[in-house]
Design an enzyme around this catalytic site. Sequence first.
Site, PDB file in Angstrom:
ATOM      1  N   LYS A 145      -7.300   1.506  -3.154  1.00  0.00           N
ATOM      2  CA  LYS A 145      -6.931   1.070  -1.796  1.00  0.00           C
ATOM      3  C   LYS A 145      -7.167   2.199  -0.779  1.00  0.00           C
ATOM      4  O   LYS A 145      -7.540   1.956   0.363  1.00  0.00           O
ATOM      5  CB  LYS A 145      -5.465   0.610  -1.787  1.00  0.00           C
ATOM      6  CG  LYS A 145      -4.915   0.227  -0.427  1.00  0.00           C
ATOM      7  CD  LYS A 145      -5.473  -1.070   0.155  1.00  0.00           C
ATOM      8  CE  LYS A 145      -4.889  -1.347   1.533  1.00  0.00           C
ATOM      9  NZ  LYS A 145      -5.358  -2.567   2.153  1.00  0.00           N
ATOM     10  N   THR A 164       0.878  -1.177   0.000  1.00  0.00           N
ATOM     11  CA  THR A 164       0.000   0.000   0.000  1.00  0.00           C
ATOM     12  C   THR A 164       0.908   1.217   0.000  1.00  0.00           C
ATOM     13  O   THR A 164       1.656   1.447   0.956  1.00  0.00           O
ATOM     14  CB  THR A 164      -0.907   0.020   1.239  1.00  0.00           C
ATOM     15  OG1 THR A 164      -1.619  -1.211   1.296  1.00  0.00           O
ATOM     16  CG2 THR A 164      -1.879   1.181   1.167  1.00  0.00           C
TER      17      THR A 164
HETATM   18  P1  NAP Z   1       5.587  -6.520   7.268  1.00  0.00           P
HETATM   19  O1  NAP Z   1       5.270  -7.738   8.058  1.00  0.00           O
HETATM   20  O2  NAP Z   1       6.359  -5.415   7.909  1.00  0.00           O
HETATM   21  O3  NAP Z   1       6.312  -6.981   5.913  1.00  0.00           O
HETATM   22  C1  NAP Z   1       7.055  -6.138   5.085  1.00  0.00           C
HETATM   23  C2  NAP Z   1       8.291  -6.913   4.651  1.00  0.00           C
HETATM   24  O4  NAP Z   1       9.021  -6.144   3.689  1.00  0.00           O
HETATM   25  C3  NAP Z   1       9.246  -7.163   5.824  1.00  0.00           C
HETATM   26  O5  NAP Z   1       9.590  -8.539   5.855  1.00  0.00           O
HETATM   27  C4  NAP Z   1      10.436  -6.278   5.515  1.00  0.00           C
HETATM   28  O6  NAP Z   1      11.691  -6.786   5.901  1.00  0.00           O
HETATM   29  C5  NAP Z   1      10.386  -6.220   3.999  1.00  0.00           C
HETATM   30  N1  NAP Z   1      11.090  -5.024   3.516  1.00  0.00           N
HETATM   31  C6  NAP Z   1      10.893  -3.740   3.859  1.00  0.00           C
HETATM   32  N2  NAP Z   1      11.745  -2.950   3.199  1.00  0.00           N
HETATM   33  C7  NAP Z   1      12.495  -3.747   2.428  1.00  0.00           C
HETATM   34  C8  NAP Z   1      13.557  -3.517   1.533  1.00  0.00           C
HETATM   35  N3  NAP Z   1      14.006  -2.274   1.284  1.00  0.00           N
HETATM   36  N4  NAP Z   1      14.110  -4.585   0.914  1.00  0.00           N
HETATM   37  C9  NAP Z   1      13.651  -5.846   1.152  1.00  0.00           C
HETATM   38  N5  NAP Z   1      12.647  -6.127   1.996  1.00  0.00           N
HETATM   39  C10 NAP Z   1      12.080  -5.077   2.629  1.00  0.00           C
HETATM   40  O7  NAP Z   1       4.229  -5.861   6.727  1.00  0.00           O
HETATM   41  P2  NAP Z   1       2.913  -6.574   6.154  1.00  0.00           P
HETATM   42  O8  NAP Z   1       1.887  -6.606   7.215  1.00  0.00           O
HETATM   43  O9  NAP Z   1       3.279  -7.814   5.422  1.00  0.00           O
HETATM   44  O10 NAP Z   1       2.431  -5.431   5.140  1.00  0.00           O
HETATM   45  C11 NAP Z   1       3.091  -5.232   3.900  1.00  0.00           C
HETATM   46  C12 NAP Z   1       2.353  -4.160   3.090  1.00  0.00           C
HETATM   47  O11 NAP Z   1       1.019  -4.604   2.838  1.00  0.00           O
HETATM   48  C13 NAP Z   1       2.221  -2.811   3.809  1.00  0.00           C
HETATM   49  O12 NAP Z   1       2.305  -1.770   2.883  1.00  0.00           O
HETATM   50  C14 NAP Z   1       0.836  -2.882   4.428  1.00  0.00           C
HETATM   51  O13 NAP Z   1       0.294  -1.589   4.611  1.00  0.00           O
HETATM   52  C15 NAP Z   1       0.092  -3.670   3.372  1.00  0.00           C
HETATM   53  N6  NAP Z   1      -1.063  -4.460   3.854  1.00  0.00           N
HETATM   54  C16 NAP Z   1      -1.002  -5.175   5.019  1.00  0.00           C
HETATM   55  C17 NAP Z   1      -2.111  -5.906   5.450  1.00  0.00           C
HETATM   56  C18 NAP Z   1      -2.093  -6.721   6.722  1.00  0.00           C
HETATM   57  O14 NAP Z   1      -3.183  -7.081   7.198  1.00  0.00           O
HETATM   58  N7  NAP Z   1      -0.952  -7.045   7.295  1.00  0.00           N
HETATM   59  C19 NAP Z   1      -3.279  -5.924   4.668  1.00  0.00           C
HETATM   60  C20 NAP Z   1      -3.301  -5.213   3.471  1.00  0.00           C
HETATM   61  C21 NAP Z   1      -2.188  -4.479   3.083  1.00  0.00           C
HETATM   62  P3  NAP Z   1      12.059  -7.121   7.433  1.00  0.00           P
HETATM   63  O15 NAP Z   1      11.673  -8.552   7.574  1.00  0.00           O
HETATM   64  O16 NAP Z   1      13.507  -6.864   7.540  1.00  0.00           O
HETATM   65  O17 NAP Z   1      11.240  -6.175   8.298  1.00  0.00           O
END
Ligand code: NAP
Length: 290
Positions: A172, A97
Amino acid sequence: MSCKIGFIGLGVMGKSMAGHLLDAGHRLHVYNRTREKARELLDNGAVWEDTPAQIARHCGIVFTIVGFPQDVEQVYFGPDGLLDNMQEGAVLVDMTTSRPELAGRIAGEAEKRGGSALDAPVSGGDTGAQEARLSIMVGGDREAFDRVLPFFEIMGNNIVLQGPAGSGQHCKMCNQIAIASNMLGVCEAIAYARKAGLDPQTVLKSIEAGAARSWSLSNMAPRMLDGDFAPGFYVKHFIKDMSIASDSAGNISLDAPGLDLALKMYKKLAELGHDTDGTQGLYRLYEQRD
Ligand code: NAP
């Protein structure tokens, strides 16, 4: 043989989504900031790459779902980024997002390099990702969309092309605006049930089957009642989303008082040290008033 698929971002959402692609038999190359989070996928046959550049060199379709717009910029731009290293004709698909303008910029840069890009944020939460029941909102051109559709269908069950680059992110924002006010309503309904001396679980049985029905009511209210504030969907990410939505609303001269209030309350929750709670943690603010 089908092309290799790249996947970057193996957090709460990405790990499950990439897992479905692997389970479907695709040759998956993965990268994540913290390598340990790829362990299970690597054990199941995924191939590790050390940089986004390596993913781009090896894969014809690349999915990314990282945290914040600045993470997207880091993965796509610069000498080690996806854009400068993408294959001719490749499709880059950002499911983070993120900002609609950034999606437009990425699509323009991909086109200059003989490929294309889609913005394809998702809704459905951690459970939607686990159960491959995500709603996927796509911006970009029809040809790239048709090519990626079979892969989207492995991760989700409601996939809609909304319009040109950036339209997926705008859609979104509509989703997040609807959820923002709804989360306040859910918290207030539960707090009211308690103060009025009702059993909130019994109240839920009635109201989640009626006109108040919503995903947040059915999925988040039970977690609030259990005192389970684990993410799910991080407070810090919801604040990011509402800030983007608020900026976008300003750009199109839209007053959005419900969004503004929800953003203010979630910022308060973060200031209290709960930015890595799940969004249902908002209920803490209501408990404090008991
Ligand atoms: P998350 O658990 O923080 O996952 C993000 C992943 O991306 C982490 O593993 C992080 O690495 C990795 N990352 C960040 N920067 C990076 C980089 N420069 N290079 C390589 N890897 C990188 O978050 P999430 O809950 O999966 O959410 C991900 C996205 O989807 C967000 O934008 C969120 O707003 C959206 N979203 C989430 C949900 C939900 O319910 N969770 C629902 C809809 C949309 P690390 O492991 O080192 O932290």
